[in-house]
Every structure is written in C-alpha cells, then in structure tokens.
Scaffold this active site. Structure first.
Site, PDB file in Angstrom:
ATOM      1  N   GLU A  50      76.552  16.290  60.743  1.00  9.35           N
ATOM      2  CA  GLU A  50      77.094  16.360  59.352  1.00  9.35           C
ATOM      3  C   GLU A  50      76.933  14.531  58.776  1.00  9.35           C
ATOM      4  O   GLU A  50      78.546  14.086  59.441  1.00  9.35           O
ATOM      5  CB  GLU A  50      77.579  16.882  59.312  1.00  9.35           C
ATOM      6  CG  GLU A  50      77.770  18.596  59.864  1.00  9.35           C
ATOM      7  CD  GLU A  50      78.429  18.851  59.106  1.00  9.35           C
ATOM      8  OE1 GLU A  50      79.596  19.069  58.409  1.00  9.35           O
ATOM      9  OE2 GLU A  50      78.787  20.591  60.178  1.00  9.35           O
ATOM     10  N   ASP A  61      88.308  19.944  52.510  1.00  8.75           N
ATOM     11  CA  ASP A  61      89.507  18.671  53.528  1.00  8.75           C
ATOM     12  C   ASP A  61      91.274  18.506  53.700  1.00  8.75           C
ATOM     13  O   ASP A  61      91.802  18.661  52.986  1.00  8.75           O
ATOM     14  CB  ASP A  61      88.708  17.815  53.349  1.00  8.75           C
ATOM     15  CG  ASP A  61      87.204  17.636  53.853  1.00  8.75           C
ATOM     16  OD1 ASP A  61      86.973  18.281  55.165  1.00  8.75           O
ATOM     17  OD2 ASP A  61      86.360  16.940  52.608  1.00  8.75           O
TER      18      ASP A  61
END
Length: 268
Positions: A50, A61
């Site tokens: 990814e 995140d």
C-alpha cells in the site's frame, strides 16, 4: 475486481499462509526515495504493498504515520507524485499488487474518474478508502469497476453485523479489518477483538479478510496469520525509517523487518 490482487491472495491461501501487505506513504523519506522504500518492502517479502497518499488530517493514523505524512507534505508531495511512485514500483515489480491508501478528500478534489484512470494507467491494483461511506461511493465504484481496480473498505470492531454486510457487499479485492478501536500504531498486543471481527466479517462475504493496525513483530504477524487472510503492517515500517541514520539505512531496516514478518505469516 482486480485479478492480480485476487491471485496473490489466493496464492498465499494455497500455501496455507497469510499474505503480508506492507504500507509506506509516498513522499517519504523523500519524494524520489519513496519508491526505494517501497521496493525494500517487496525485497523483504511483502506480497502486496500500500502506498499512502499523505494527508494533512489523517484521522485514522497515529503519531508515527502522521509524522511521516508531515515530512512528505513538507517535501512538497502531490497526488501526481503518489501516482508516479505507483508507476515506478509496478514497473519494477509487475507481479506485485500496488494499492493506494487514501482518504477521500484528495481523490474527490482530483476527480474520482480521473484518479481511477490515472491509477490504472500507473499500474495500480486499487484503492483503500477508510473514510468513504459505501452509500456515497457509487461514482468511484463505477469508475473502479470499469478499470479493473479493487475498492477496499475498512471495518472495525464496533461495526454491527448488518453494517458489515453492507460494507462487504460493496467492496472488492479484500476487506480491511481494523484490529483495534483507535488509530494506527505499533502495539504490544494486537487486540483480542480482531479474531472476532474476522469471524463476523467472513460470515458476510467470500472476500479475503486482512487485518491491520498494531502488528509490528514476527510473533504478532504469526498470531494474526492464524485467523486472517492477510497481515497489514505500516507504522512499524515507518518507524524503522524514522529511526535510521540515513535513508539507505532506513531501506535496509525496512527490508529486514519485512523479511521477519514474511517469516511470521508463514508460521500460522
């Protein structure tokens, strides 16, 4: 449906193991060095990768990837640089599926159909879209399907069974199961809810279910590989680069960790 991605996941299953999927953001540690960093993932043994599209407000995140995104943005990374990194990686590794992990806003600004076309032209296998509600994904899904791109949605331990069925009915490629409630980042424990989430998700779909958020060691990779089709690792790779004395040392550290994790997913 992306046949390359499906083939790689099926091949891992045929070997009675989980696939290793590695993540790194574009533009990190430098715009030109991002492809080298991703190459280190592949050289170490990642089955698929990814490439993150850095975002100024990465809500999923944790601090490690936020730091890398901030470095990438200060480096001046743009969407075209992300696509160029995809192109470089796919050109060097034609059998390795390369996905873009991105929040929806940059894709929407770029234009969904245009982004899908440019990603396909770069050799990309698809997109992971953690914040795009499936109810609003119609235009993207249509463009992605026409171009043979996978669309991976994220499910969480808080997702009810009916919601899981709605999400998995719209996705292709695989389902990204978030192992824990919260943001990305390495953890001492992967999360007891992950196995239950995989079980509930599998009850709604035949798609492979890959688990991310928190895996950082070979032992954790083996633990997750015992019940998941794929093990997704990001923050641990980013941290190796952040801790390195030079970009080259960072690439070597990423390669080393990928090799350890690749061994781990084979010990299910």
């Amino acid at each position: 449906m992306n046949t390359q991605l499906s083939g790689v996941l099926a091949a891992a299953k045929a070997e009675d193991r989980a696939a290793l999927i590695g993540y790194l953001p574009a533009g990190f540690p430098t715009i030109d060095g991002a492809a080298q960093a991703v190459q280190a993932l592949i050289d170490g043994g990642a089955d698929a990768v990814e490439i993150g599209l850095p975002h100024s407000d990465p809500v999923l995140d944790g601090p490690t990837i936020q730091t890398a995104d901030d470095i990438a943005l200060r480096n001046g990374v743009r969407t075209r640089d992300v696509l160029e990194t995809v192109r470089q990686v796919t050109a060097a590794n034609p059998t390795v599926p390369v996905l873009v992990m991105t929040y929806w806003n940059p894709v929407d600004r770029y234009g969904a159909a245009r982004f899908a076309a440019d990603l396909a032209a770069a050799g990309g296998a698809g997109c992971i879209l953690p914040d795009l509600p499936v109810e609003e994904a119609g235009p993207w899904l249509a463009a992605a399907e026409e171009l043979g791109l996978a669309t991976v949605f994220v499910v969480a331990p808080s997702s009810r069974d009916q919601r899981l069925a709605t999400i998995t009915a719209s996705g292709t490629g695989f389902v990204y199961a978030a192992a824990v409630m919260g943001v990305t980042g390495s953890r001492n424990q992967v999360g007891e809810m992950a196995e239950d989430l995989v079980r509930r998700t599998r009850a709604t779909t035949d798609l492979p279910v890959c688990v991310g958020l928190g895996v950082s060691t070979a032992a954790q990779a083996a633990e997750v590989a015992a019940f998941a089709d794929g093990v997704i690792v990001g923050s641990a790779f980013v941290q190796r680069i952040l801790d390195a004395a030079s970009p080259e040392a960072g690439y070597a550290a990423v390669r080393e960790l990928a090799a350890e994790l690749a061994e781990g997913v084979r010990k299910r």
